[in-house]
Structures are given as structure tokens and as C-alpha cells.
Design a protein around this motif. Structure first.
Motif, short mmCIF file in Angstrom:
data_model
loop_
_atom_site.label_atom_id
_atom_site.label_comp_id
_atom_site.label_asym_id
_atom_site.label_seq_id
_atom_site.Cartn_x
_atom_site.Cartn_y
_atom_site.Cartn_z
N ASP A 1 0.83 -1.21 0.00
CA ASP A 1 0.00 0.00 0.00
C ASP A 1 0.86 1.25 0.00
O ASP A 1 0.61 2.20 -0.76
N ARG A 2 1.90 1.26 0.82
CA ARG A 2 2.78 2.43 0.87
C ARG A 2 3.49 2.64 -0.46
O ARG A 2 3.65 3.77 -0.93
N LEU A 3 3.92 1.54 -1.08
CA LEU A 3 4.58 1.64 -2.38
C LEU A 3 3.63 2.19 -3.43
O LEU A 3 3.98 3.09 -4.20
N LEU A 4 2.42 1.65 -3.49
CA LEU A 4 1.46 2.08 -4.50
C LEU A 4 1.08 3.55 -4.33
O LEU A 4 0.99 4.30 -5.31
N ARG A 5 0.87 3.97 -3.10
CA ARG A 5 0.48 5.37 -2.87
C ARG A 5 1.63 6.33 -3.16
O ARG A 5 1.43 7.41 -3.73
N THR A 6 2.83 5.93 -2.79
CA THR A 6 3.99 6.77 -3.08
C THR A 6 4.19 6.89 -4.59
O THR A 6 4.47 7.98 -5.11
N GLU A 7 4.04 5.78 -5.28
CA GLU A 7 4.20 5.81 -6.73
C GLU A 7 3.08 6.59 -7.40
O GLU A 7 3.31 7.31 -8.38
N ARG A 8 1.87 6.48 -6.88
CA ARG A 8 0.76 7.29 -7.39
C ARG A 8 1.11 8.78 -7.35
O ARG A 8 0.93 9.51 -8.33
N ASP A 9 1.60 9.22 -6.20
CA ASP A 9 1.88 10.65 -6.03
C ASP A 9 3.02 11.12 -6.93
O ASP A 9 3.06 12.30 -7.31
N ALA A 10 3.94 10.21 -7.26
CA ALA A 10 5.06 10.58 -8.13
C ALA A 10 4.71 10.46 -9.61
O ALA A 10 5.10 11.31 -10.42
N LEU A 11 3.95 9.41 -9.97
CA LEU A 11 3.73 9.10 -11.39
C LEU A 11 2.56 9.85 -12.00
O LEU A 11 2.65 10.31 -13.15
N MET A 12 1.46 9.96 -11.27
CA MET A 12 0.26 10.52 -11.89
C MET A 12 0.46 11.95 -12.40
O MET A 12 0.00 12.28 -13.51
N PRO A 13 1.13 12.85 -11.67
CA PRO A 13 1.35 14.18 -12.24
C PRO A 13 2.14 14.13 -13.54
O PRO A 13 1.86 14.90 -14.47
N LEU A 14 3.13 13.23 -13.63
CA LEU A 14 3.88 13.07 -14.87
C LEU A 14 2.97 12.62 -16.01
O LEU A 14 3.01 13.18 -17.12
N LEU A 15 2.12 11.64 -15.75
CA LEU A 15 1.24 11.13 -16.78
C LEU A 15 0.23 12.19 -17.23
O LEU A 15 -0.08 12.31 -18.42
N ARG A 16 -0.28 12.95 -16.29
CA ARG A 16 -1.31 13.95 -16.61
C ARG A 16 -0.76 15.08 -17.49
O ARG A 16 -1.51 15.68 -18.26
N ARG A 17 0.54 15.37 -17.36
CA ARG A 17 1.10 16.48 -18.14
C ARG A 17 1.81 16.04 -19.41
O ARG A 17 2.24 16.88 -20.20
N THR A 18 1.93 14.73 -19.62
CA THR A 18 2.64 14.23 -20.80
C THR A 18 1.74 14.29 -22.03
O THR A 18 0.57 13.87 -21.96
N PRO A 19 2.24 14.78 -23.16
CA PRO A 19 1.41 14.83 -24.38
C PRO A 19 0.91 13.44 -24.77
O PRO A 19 1.63 12.44 -24.63
N GLU A 20 -0.31 13.38 -25.25
CA GLU A 20 -0.93 12.08 -25.54
C GLU A 20 -0.15 11.27 -26.54
O GLU A 20 -0.11 10.04 -26.47
N ALA A 21 0.52 11.91 -27.49
CA ALA A 21 1.28 11.17 -28.51
C ALA A 21 2.38 10.33 -27.88
O ALA A 21 2.75 9.27 -28.42
N SER A 22 2.92 10.76 -26.74
CA SER A 22 4.01 10.02 -26.11
C SER A 22 3.56 8.66 -25.59
O SER A 22 4.39 7.76 -25.41
N PHE A 23 2.28 8.50 -25.36
CA PHE A 23 1.78 7.22 -24.84
C PHE A 23 1.80 6.12 -25.89
O PHE A 23 1.56 4.96 -25.57
N GLU A 24 2.09 6.47 -27.14
CA GLU A 24 2.22 5.46 -28.19
C GLU A 24 3.65 4.99 -28.34
O GLU A 24 3.95 4.16 -29.21
#
Length: 221
Positions: free
Chosen positions: A13-36
């Protein structure tokens, strides 16, 4: 025979929540084309890796864990189901999974789902690497991922290995002792150790491994 298992049920749980807080802002600001962009997972783009991650976590949250649920065929079906989804919906599902799966994993008596939490963190590294971001397979969450790797390496019956990691005062102790066989030894950085156990490409890495083969260390097959 597995060594004594010092499982901390709330570590995933601690790992998942820590990773959520680090990763989700990166994913939200990354241009959609990069996901391909392609990842270290054969045949999968960053978007598909994240769809798999989201599906796996929400299955845990919702208790949809029928036999064979995390086999390659089932994973591919979950990804295919999400091909038509808007990217935002996938990210929303992923964030929900990061937030809610940990308490369910903590309640499992045998800890079999701990490896899923570690796998989610590894997949976050796959996405970071595809995006060209620093911190793939290391970063702030490493201090939580390494003890979870210790537990998972024992449960997956890998041979005992003493890991001497760059910049860390104490070695990590992984896997299970085998009668008549001395422990293997790894010298190198922590991110490369993660790559070894997770079966990720080792191009441009530098490490020393004695007493075991790379294949013996794999925890995800």
C-alpha cells in the motif's frame, strides 16, 4: 524451502500510494502522442502498459480474481478491452487502483498479491524509460520497492543472493538458501538489480553477478 518471511502487509500500500503521487502528475502532463511510444514490454506501448496496470489493480479492488487472471492471455484481453477508451479514463482507473488496491492486498493472508504491487512499480519504470524520464526502476519509491523485492524473491523461489548496491551501506539479502550452494553475489546499482529480477533489458548497464544466472533470478515469467 523459503526463508522466514518478514512480510509487512502494508508495504504494498505504501509503495502504490507513493508511486501514485510521483507518477500521476507526470502522466497527466505528458502529451498524448508520447503514450504510443514502445516500452521494454514486448509489443506494448506506454498506453497499453498503463491499461494493464490499471486493469490489474482494479481487479484486486473489485475482487475479480478468478483463476488465471494475471496470465498473459488475460492481461492481453484486459488491454484490448481498453483500446477504445479515452486516455483520461485509463489514467483515472489507474489512479483509483493505486489508491484503493493496497488495503485489499494487506488483507490477503498469504501475500500472493504483493508481487502485483511490485510489478506495478516496475511497469512505472517501463513507462518512465519510454518517456526518457529519469528515475526508471529507482527514484523515491526504491526504499519501499527493495524490501518488497526481498519478500517476492523468496516467494518466487529464486536462489539466495547478497546484493552489494552502490551507495548503500548494507547489502540486500534476496531469495532462498539452497543446501550445498553458497549465496550468489551481485555488485552494481539498485536500478540494474531491479532490471535483473524483473527481466528488463540490461543494455548500457554495468554490474557483476557471480554464483547465479540471470535466468534464475527472474520473478516474472
Amino acid at each position: 524451502m523459503c526463508a522466514a518471511d518478514p512480510r509487512d502487509p502494508w508495504l504494498p500500500d505504501r509503495l502504490l500510494r507513493t508511486e501514485r503521487d510521483a507518477l500521476m502528475p507526470l502522466l497527466r502532463r505528458t502529451p498524448e502522442a508520447s503514450f504510443e511510444l514502445r516500452t521494454a514490454c514486448p509489443g506494448w506501448t506506454a498506453r497499453q502498459v498503463l491499461a494493464h496496470c490499471a486493469a490489474a489493480l482494479v481487479r484486486i479492488v473489485e475482487g475479480r480474481l478468478e483463476e488465471g487472471v494475471f496470465l498473459p492471455e488475460a492481461n492481453a484481453a484486459d488491454v484490448a478491452e481498453r483500446e477504445s477508451w479515452p486516455l483520461g479514463r485509463i489514467l483515472d482507473e489507474l489512479e483509483r487502483g493505486f489508491s484503493e488496491a493496497g488495503p485489499v492486498i494487506a488483507e490477503t493472508d498469504d501475500g500472493t498479491l504483493d508481487a502485483v504491487a511490485l510489478g506495478e512499480w516496475v511497469h512505472a519504470g517501463d513507462v518512465r524509460e519510454a518517456f526518457g524520464e529519469p528515475g526508471a526502476y529507482c527514484g523515491a519509491s526504491l526504499e519501499l520497492a527493495l524490501p518488497l523485492l526481498e519478500v517476492t524473491s523468496r516467494r518466487r523461489d529464486t536462489p539466495r543472493l547478497v546484493g552489494v548496491l552502490d551507495g548503500r551501506p548494507a547489502p540486500v539479502d534476496l531469495g532462498n538458501a539452497i543446501e550445498g550452494r553458497p549465496p550468489a553475489r551481485y555488485e552494481g546499482d539498485a536500478a540494474t538489480l531491479i532490471r535483473l529480477y524483473a527481466g528488463r533489458p540490461l543494455v548500457r548497464t554495468r554490474y557483476a553477478l557471480t554464483g547465479a544466472t540471470e535466468q534464475e533470478l527472474l520473478i516474472y515469467r
